[in-house]
Motif scaffolding. Structure first.
Motif, mmCIF file in Angstrom:
data_model
loop_
_atom_site.group_PDB
_atom_site.id
_atom_site.type_symbol
_atom_site.label_atom_id
_atom_site.label_comp_id
_atom_site.label_asym_id
_atom_site.label_seq_id
_atom_site.Cartn_x
_atom_site.Cartn_y
_atom_site.Cartn_z
ATOM 1 N N UNK A 50 2.718 5.447 1.461
ATOM 2 C CA UNK A 50 2.052 3.350 0.883
ATOM 3 C C UNK A 50 2.218 2.741 3.129
ATOM 4 N N UNK A 51 0.752 2.103 2.965
ATOM 5 C CA UNK A 51 0.557 2.059 4.385
ATOM 6 C C UNK A 51 0.800 0.338 3.913
ATOM 7 N N UNK A 52 1.515 -0.238 5.465
ATOM 8 C CA UNK A 52 1.144 -1.998 5.295
ATOM 9 C C UNK A 52 1.216 -1.806 6.341
ATOM 10 N N UNK A 53 -0.115 -3.314 6.816
ATOM 11 C CA UNK A 53 -0.705 -4.014 7.427
ATOM 12 C C UNK A 53 -0.190 -5.215 7.827
ATOM 13 N N UNK A 54 -0.173 -5.023 9.129
ATOM 14 C CA UNK A 54 0.266 -5.943 9.644
ATOM 15 C C UNK A 54 1.640 -6.949 9.158
ATOM 16 N N UNK A 109 5.996 3.198 -6.943
ATOM 17 C CA UNK A 109 6.715 2.524 -5.624
ATOM 18 C C UNK A 109 7.471 1.123 -5.940
ATOM 19 N N UNK A 110 8.790 1.612 -5.543
ATOM 20 C CA UNK A 110 9.814 -0.342 -5.192
ATOM 21 C C UNK A 110 10.146 -0.146 -3.999
ATOM 22 N N UNK A 111 10.702 -1.714 -4.386
ATOM 23 C CA UNK A 111 11.499 -2.138 -3.130
ATOM 24 C C UNK A 111 12.690 -2.497 -3.027
ATOM 25 N N UNK A 112 13.716 -2.252 -2.255
ATOM 26 C CA UNK A 112 15.437 -2.707 -2.669
ATOM 27 C C UNK A 112 15.317 -3.542 -1.717
ATOM 28 N N UNK A 113 16.357 -5.058 -1.728
ATOM 29 C CA UNK A 113 16.590 -5.234 -1.249
ATOM 30 C C UNK A 113 18.401 -5.533 -0.957
ATOM 31 N N UNK A 114 19.107 -5.419 0.126
ATOM 32 C CA UNK A 114 20.523 -5.593 -0.158
ATOM 33 C C UNK A 114 21.164 -6.162 -1.655
ATOM 34 N N UNK A 167 -2.151 -4.026 -2.848
ATOM 35 C CA UNK A 167 -1.584 -5.169 -3.004
ATOM 36 C C UNK A 167 -1.805 -6.235 -2.047
ATOM 37 N N UNK A 168 -2.518 -7.000 -1.871
ATOM 38 C CA UNK A 168 -1.796 -7.872 -0.887
ATOM 39 C C UNK A 168 -2.279 -6.948 0.632
ATOM 40 N N UNK A 169 -1.186 -7.179 1.563
ATOM 41 C CA UNK A 169 -1.216 -5.934 2.913
ATOM 42 C C UNK A 169 -0.605 -4.369 2.180
ATOM 43 N N UNK A 170 -0.264 -4.275 1.342
ATOM 44 C CA UNK A 170 -0.224 -3.184 0.735
ATOM 45 C C UNK A 170 -0.960 -2.240 -0.017
ATOM 46 N N UNK A 171 -0.765 -1.314 0.695
ATOM 47 C CA UNK A 171 -1.644 -0.107 -0.383
ATOM 48 C C UNK A 171 -1.353 1.113 0.139
ATOM 49 N N UNK A 172 -1.344 1.745 -1.452
ATOM 50 C CA UNK A 172 -0.756 2.578 -2.291
ATOM 51 C C UNK A 172 -1.712 4.171 -2.723
ATOM 52 N N UNK A 173 -2.122 4.863 -2.049
ATOM 53 C CA UNK A 173 -2.344 6.389 -2.407
ATOM 54 C C UNK A 173 -2.121 7.317 -3.519
#
Lengths: 110, 116
Positions: free
Chosen positions: A74-78, A34-39, A58-64
């Motif tokens: 990918x689950x993001x909490x709060x 999983x990647x995150x890309x910003x503009x 990874x902190x507030x991120x849960x990957x399964x």
């Protein structure tokens, strides 16, 4: 050709909400990233999963990684405004190059 | 710098012109990848180098696209006789390993090519 689908395509939520995005394929992968890309920037790696059923936090991120190694979530909490960006999954067969999905564009509103 | 750099960051070309896009990978990285990212899409694989050898060019869309990495470090992606459909962001990535389960790719910021 390995094909990855991601859903939803777009997601707009309020700060503090939880969300889950999905990555699915009919192919089996030896590993999935999983990647995150910003503009205006290139993608940045968040996590690599390699074992079916694996869960990484990874902190507030849960990957399964799915048991059959065909799908991932990918689950993001709060969620926070800083989580805004394009979330990309990429899968590879052993020794092969990664194939990217089309991405989920997340917008977290303050 | 410590990261992958690409130049130019923006390129505007008239249809039919040739362009050359440069990638400076992280020093010592064995693998180098080029991707094309259309607006609103994920990156699509173009080609892969292991040191100076181009091991996979299956993603290059036509023979107008050519890539080289002559000394196993800096790479250039050349597009001849540009067409409007070539407009996209071209991303370069490097990795210290060969493709495998833990292959982490470090991406540059990309070159945004606009063909008029």
């Amino acid at each position: 050709t390995q094909l990855l689908e991601q859903s939803p395509q777009f997601l707009s939520i309020q700060e503090g909400e939880n969300l889950t995005v999905y990555c699915n394929s009919s192919s089996v992968f030896s590993s999935l990233q999983w990647y995150r890309q910003e503009p205006g920037e290139g993608p940045v790696l968040l996590v690599t999963v390699v074992t079916g059923g694996e869960v990484k936090k990874l902190k507030r991120l849960t990957f399964q990684f799915g048991d059959a190694r065909k799908d991932s979530s990918l689950h993001i909490t709060a969620a926070q405004p800083g989580d805004t960006g394009l979330y990309l999954c990429a899968g590879a067969g052993y020794g092969q190059n990664f194939v990217f999905g089309p991405g989920t564009r997340l917008s977290v509103l303050p | 710098g410590a990261g992958v750099s690409q130049s130019p960051r923006y390129k505007v070309a008239k249809r039919g012109q040739d362009v050359a896009l440069r990638c400076d990978p992280i020093s010592g990285h064995v693998s180098l990848f080029w991707y094309q990212q259309a607006l609103g899409q994920g990156p699509e694989f173009l080609t892969y180098f292991q040191n100076e050898a181009q091991l996979d060019k299956s993603g290059l869309p036509s023979d107008r696209f050519f890539a080289e990495r002559p000394e196993g470090s800096v790479s250039t992606l050349k597009i001849q006789r540009t067409q409007q459909e070539d407009s996209a962001v071209y991303l370069c990535a490097s990795s210290h390993t060969v493709p495998g389960s833990y292959n982490e790719q470090f991406f540059g910021p990309g070159t945004r090519l606009t063909v008029l």
